[in-house]
Write a protein that holds these residues in place. Structure first.
Motif, short mmCIF file in Angstrom:
data_model
loop_
_atom_site.label_atom_id
_atom_site.label_comp_id
_atom_site.label_asym_id
_atom_site.label_seq_id
_atom_site.Cartn_x
_atom_site.Cartn_y
_atom_site.Cartn_z
N GLU A 581 -22.88 2.21 -10.16
CA GLU A 581 -23.86 0.92 -10.11
C GLU A 581 -23.29 0.07 -11.24
OE1 GLU A 581 -28.61 0.08 -11.40
OE2 GLU A 581 -27.65 2.09 -11.15
N GLU A 582 -22.77 0.53 -12.24
CA GLU A 582 -22.29 -0.20 -13.30
C GLU A 582 -20.85 0.29 -13.76
OE1 GLU A 582 -24.63 0.22 -16.92
OE2 GLU A 582 -26.45 -1.06 -15.88
N GLY A 583 -19.94 -0.51 -14.04
CA GLY A 583 -18.51 -0.11 -14.29
C GLY A 583 -17.67 0.13 -13.06
N ALA A 584 -16.47 0.57 -13.34
CA ALA A 584 -15.60 0.69 -11.97
C ALA A 584 -15.16 2.10 -12.27
CB ALA A 584 -14.38 -0.04 -12.21
N PRO A 585 -14.54 2.65 -10.99
CA PRO A 585 -13.99 3.90 -10.80
C PRO A 585 -12.86 4.16 -11.55
CG PRO A 585 -14.35 2.91 -8.57
CD PRO A 585 -14.29 1.91 -9.68
N THR A 586 -12.43 5.31 -12.00
CA THR A 586 -11.19 5.59 -12.74
C THR A 586 -10.20 5.45 -11.57
OG1 THR A 586 -11.16 8.02 -12.39
CG2 THR A 586 -12.17 7.12 -13.98
N VAL A 587 -8.80 5.32 -12.19
CA VAL A 587 -7.72 5.21 -11.19
C VAL A 587 -7.58 6.55 -10.18
CG1 VAL A 587 -5.21 5.34 -11.07
CG2 VAL A 587 -6.47 3.61 -12.72
N ALA A 588 -7.72 7.52 -10.72
CA ALA A 588 -7.79 8.68 -9.80
C ALA A 588 -8.81 8.76 -8.59
CB ALA A 588 -7.89 10.11 -10.68
N GLU A 589 -9.93 8.16 -9.15
CA GLU A 589 -11.03 8.15 -8.21
C GLU A 589 -10.93 7.04 -7.22
OE1 GLU A 589 -14.94 9.45 -11.14
OE2 GLU A 589 -14.44 7.31 -10.98
N ALA A 590 -10.21 6.09 -7.69
CA ALA A 590 -10.01 4.81 -6.81
C ALA A 590 -8.94 5.28 -5.78
CB ALA A 590 -9.53 3.65 -7.56
N ARG A 591 -7.91 5.91 -5.98
CA ARG A 591 -6.88 6.37 -5.28
C ARG A 591 -7.38 7.36 -4.17
NH1 ARG A 591 -1.04 8.09 -7.52
NH2 ARG A 591 -0.71 7.37 -5.19
N LEU A 592 -8.61 8.39 -4.58
CA LEU A 592 -9.23 9.16 -3.68
C LEU A 592 -10.02 8.42 -2.73
CD1 LEU A 592 -10.30 12.10 -6.19
CD2 LEU A 592 -8.60 12.18 -4.27
N LEU A 593 -10.76 7.33 -3.35
CA LEU A 593 -11.60 6.56 -2.19
C LEU A 593 -10.71 5.93 -1.29
CD1 LEU A 593 -14.21 5.00 -5.01
CD2 LEU A 593 -14.61 6.87 -3.08
N LEU A 594 -9.44 5.51 -1.67
CA LEU A 594 -8.39 4.78 -0.78
C LEU A 594 -8.16 5.72 0.15
CD1 LEU A 594 -7.49 2.02 -0.41
CD2 LEU A 594 -5.56 2.62 -1.86
#
Length: 826
Positions: A581-594
């Motif tokens: 809801e606030e802020g952005a994912p971490t890089v590791a979280e973003a790669r998993l989401l991708l």
């Protein structure tokens, strides 16, 4: 059985002074029944004494004597008994000197007056004596009095008095009621002080009160109709003349100056206000009718119901009290009085109805619905829906639909239907949640066709629901929640359309939808898919259960949707918005989401922007950020533009530098990419500068790239090189590899004309990085470094190293110049 009597007088000749004003008039008991205890006589003397008004002469005429106040009192004694007395001024026949005579009856503890009559009734007895009789009569003044309420003329006179004291009635009655409540102080109980010019008017006040107070209170209410010293009077109700009331103040007194300006406003006591209106209407017989109705003492409901049924107009608080009382006891009134009450509550021309009154009327309708004929309840139903439409009262409890099935309902629909359609057609319909819900409910009750308006109204209502829950300080359950749930329960078409609209807009504000479902238990457990609402409902438990594993929370929320992101990409937007809801994912979280969904799904869902934010906000220590930037540039080439694209290109170049795939002219590439990324995040610059400096400080760092950096005059690049050179990796290499130390010496003493920024930096590196490392080496290690310097350049460079190693920090400038000359000669 006769009550014991006593006489207390100063009326015999020769007692005390015959002249002078304001002198105390001595007195004595002249006749006392033997049944009266001596302790009671001790207390009775001060209670029976009389002090004339200030300025009264000792010698008075007959006319002046009749104008003086009399004191009629009812007092409590310490042993629980009571004293009922009349004290009157008299004069001696010879000198016309002012004296007084008191005649009293004693009521032993637990004794009440005959027939339960209130004590004030005894003041009209003809058996009160103004002198001590030769023989005390066997029948006392009270027992001989008829229990009847008095002649019609007396009752009419009391009505006249009540009308004349109308402005003060409610306030006095409210304070008299308060005498039954616990005293504020045991040492100083509250007194009600009545300021009147005539003591007979004080007696009338007490008679008014006796007619309305509960019998138990009226029989024990102590009073005196006249005293010079109200602060010393032990009675609870005290009558005083205007000249004796000017110093009364403090919490122990409730002063009512009935000879002064009329009080303004109301007293806020529905019982007292109602009783006052009944007195002013000259209908005290209604008090007996009200007493026959069930209710607690001083309850406003019975007297208010009785007054309304008799056609007496009341205020909103009193009408509300009547409606509430009747709602709690719908069986207490017969059909006739119920109809009279409803007609009074719904009378036309009343413009001061309050929300509390409408709420009470709603409760009354609910109590009467099905119990009384529709003709009786129809006016209530019509009033309630009219208030809901025209008054904007969102809290009105609406009647059931059956209330409008007859001709009365059709008449109301004819009047209100066009108004409802007009308002629901307006652009503001739906934005005020409570108002819109109320109108839709009333439209259904009256059978108003709103089918064509429903899609637009529901869409705006859905937005209004989310907007109303954005306030963090709002209560957990909004005030309109019960009405909304009733609307959805009553109207299936509204329920289906509203849930569908909420599900469509939930991806735009998933956090708002989550807050809405947390505060209002919307019924979406039916056959509708509603994937986004189901995700919002699951989100709190998923986030709590997964803890720090936010990607796991996303996957759990996605499972609640019942739909795959590949089939419905928008569920991905909702899931990401709920977890982040606030802020952005971490890089590791973003790669998993991708990896969890294709770039096409992220593109459609718009969640690629969260992944970009993860890369750009990553700290310089996050090693996976450059690789994420590379994947994002490849996966979303059309979506990522502008400054964000420039920043990702910088990160991607850092990846190329670290992997060894970067094309030549590194410094020029960084300087060329940077303007398109401004303002650049510090982490992005940290990545690319660190990668560039790391490659240049590596043992195989290209000389051409180093030359370009040294001559770039770019303060940020050179500063990044300086920071990297101070790092642990360089220090470790210097200690372990003589060839690396020799290379650093060669680089940091080369390019003396590259610019001031480079010269300052290399001078510091020689002293703060290389010198401590060389000094820490053994003699063999230093010799190895010297040999390596010699192999990498001319003999002059080796000599320069030896010279540098021997010299102090202060010779750096001269050393640099000598070294530069030798390098040119070589």
């Amino acid at each position: 059985m006769s009550l014991a009597q006593l006489h207390y007088t100063s009326a015999t000749a020769g007692d005390g002074p015959e002249s002078g004003e304001d002198a105390e008039i001595p007195a004595r008991f002249t006749a006392v029944d033997a049944a009266i205890p001596s302790a009671a006589l001790t207390e009775a003397g001060p209670l029976l004494a009389y002090e004339p008004p200030a300025g009264t002469a000792r010698q008075v005429t007959e006319n002046a004597l009749r104008a003086l106040p009399e004191s009629f009192s009812f007092s409590a004694l310490s042993d629980g008994s009571h004293l009922l007395a009349r004290t009157v001024p008299v004069r001696t026949p010879q000198l016309s000197s002012l004296r007084f005579h008191a005649h009293a009856v004693h009521l032993p503890a637990g004794t009440r007056l005959p027939g339960g009559m209130p004590p004030i009734t005894a003041c009209r007895s003809a058996r009160w004596a103004a002198a001590t009789p030769d023989r005390v009569p066997a029948v006392d003044p009270v027992t001989a009095l008829s229990v009847a309420t008095g002649r019609a003329a007396e009752r009419e006179g009391l009505n006249d008095f009540a009308v004349s004291r109308g402005p003060w009635l409610a306030g006095v009655l409210a304070d008299l009621r308060g005498l039954d409540e616990p005293a504020e102080s045991a040492a100083e109980p509250v007194k009600v002080v009545l300021v009147e010019r005539q003591s007979a008017d004080v007696a009338r006040w007490i008679a008014l009160a006796a007619a309305v107070l509960p019998p138990s209170s009226a029989e024990l209410l102590t009073f005196t109709t006249y005293t010079r010293h109200p602060e010393r009077a032990p009675q609870r109700v005290v009558g005083v003349l205007p000249q004796d009331a000017h110093e009364l103040s403090g919490p122990g007194f409730r002063v009512h100056t009935c000879t002064g300006p009329r009080p303004q406003g109301t007293v806020g006591d529905a019982w007292a206000e109602t009783v006052a209106r009944i007195w002013r209407s000259r209908t005290p017989e209604l008090f007996r009718e009200a007493a026959e109705l069930p209710g607690e003492p001083y309850a406003a409901g019975p007297v208010a119901v009785t007054a309304l049924c008799a056609g007496i107009a009341l205020g909103p608080n009193e009408r509300a009290a009547a409606a509430d009382w009747a709602a709690e006891r719908p069986y207490a009134l017969d059909a006739k009085r119920t109809r009279q009450l409803v007609d009074a509550l719904t009378a036309a021309g009343v413009d001061d109805r309050t929300g509390a009154e409408f709420d009470a009327a709603g409760r009354l309708f609910a109590a009467l619905d099905g119990r009384s004929p529709a003709t009786t309840t129809a006016p209530l139903a019509a009033m309630l829906v009219t208030e809901a439409v025209r008054g904007g009262n969102g809290s009105v409890e609406l009647p059931g639909r059956t209330a409008f099935s007859g001709p009365e309902g059709a008449a109301v629909a004819t009047v209100l239907g066009p108004e409802i359609v007009t308002e629901l057609s307006g652009p503001g319909a739906g934005l005020d949640v409570a108002r819109t819900v109320q109108l839709l409910r009333v439209a259904r009750l009256l059978g108003v066709d709103c089918a064509e308006l429903l899609p637009g109204v529901v869409q705006r209502l859905a937005s209004g629901l989310l907007a109303d829950t954005r306030d963090a300080a709002a209560p957990d359950s909004p005030g309109w929640a019960p009405a909304l749930l009733e609307l959805m329960d009553e109207q299936f078409d509204v329920r289906t359309a509203l849930l569908g609209a909420l599900d469509r807009i939930a991806p735009e504000d998933p956090a708002g939808a989550e807050r809405l479902l947390g505060r209002v238990a919307l019924p979406f457990t039916g056959t509708q898919l509603l994937p986004h609402l189901r995700m919002c409902a699951e989100a709190p438990e998923a986030k709590a259960g997964c803890g720090d594993d936010r990607v796991g929370a996303v996957q759990r929320v996605l499972r609640a949707a019942g739909m795959s992101p590949f089939a419905e990409p928008l569920v991905l937007r909702t899931a990401v918005g709920l977890v982040w809801e606030e802020g952005a994912p971490t890089v590791a979280e973003a790669r998993l989401l991708l990896e969890a969904a294709t770039s096409d799904a992220h593109r459609t869902a718009g969640t690629w922007s969260h992944l970009v934010a993860a890369a750009l906000n990553a700290p310089a220590e996050e090693e996976e950020a450059p690789q994420l930037a590379h994947d994002l540039l490849r996966g979303f080439p059309q979506e990522i533009t502008g400054r964000e694209r420039g920043a990702l290109l910088l990160l991607d170049f850092a990846r190329e530098l670290r992997s060894g795939a970067a094309e030549p002219e590194w410094a020029q590439r960084v300087r060329a990419l940077r303007p398109g990324a401004e303002p650049v995040e510090p982490g992005v610059l940290g990545h690319v500068f660190g990668a560039l400096a790391g490659r240049l400080l590596a043992p195989d760092g290209p000389e051409a790239e180093l030359y370009a950096l040294a001559h770039s005059a770019d303060a940020d690049l050179i500063a990044a090189y300086d920071r990297a050179a101070h790092g642990p990796d360089v220090r470790t290499r210097l200690a372990a590899d003589p060839g690396y130390a020799a290379g650093c010496f060669a680089v940091w003493t080369a390019h003396p004309h590259a610019g001031a920024e480079w010269s300052r930096t290399t001078a510091v590196l020689l002293e703060e990085v290389l010198r401590p490392a060389v000094r820490a080496l053994s003699a063999e290690g230093v010799a190895a470094v010297e040999e390596a310097v010699g192999r990498s350049g001319s003999s002059g460079r080796a000599e320069a190293f030896r010279d540098w190693n021997r010299r102090s920090q202060g010779t750096l400038g001269r050393l640099g110049r000598r070294l530069a000359g030798r390098v040119r000669r070589g």
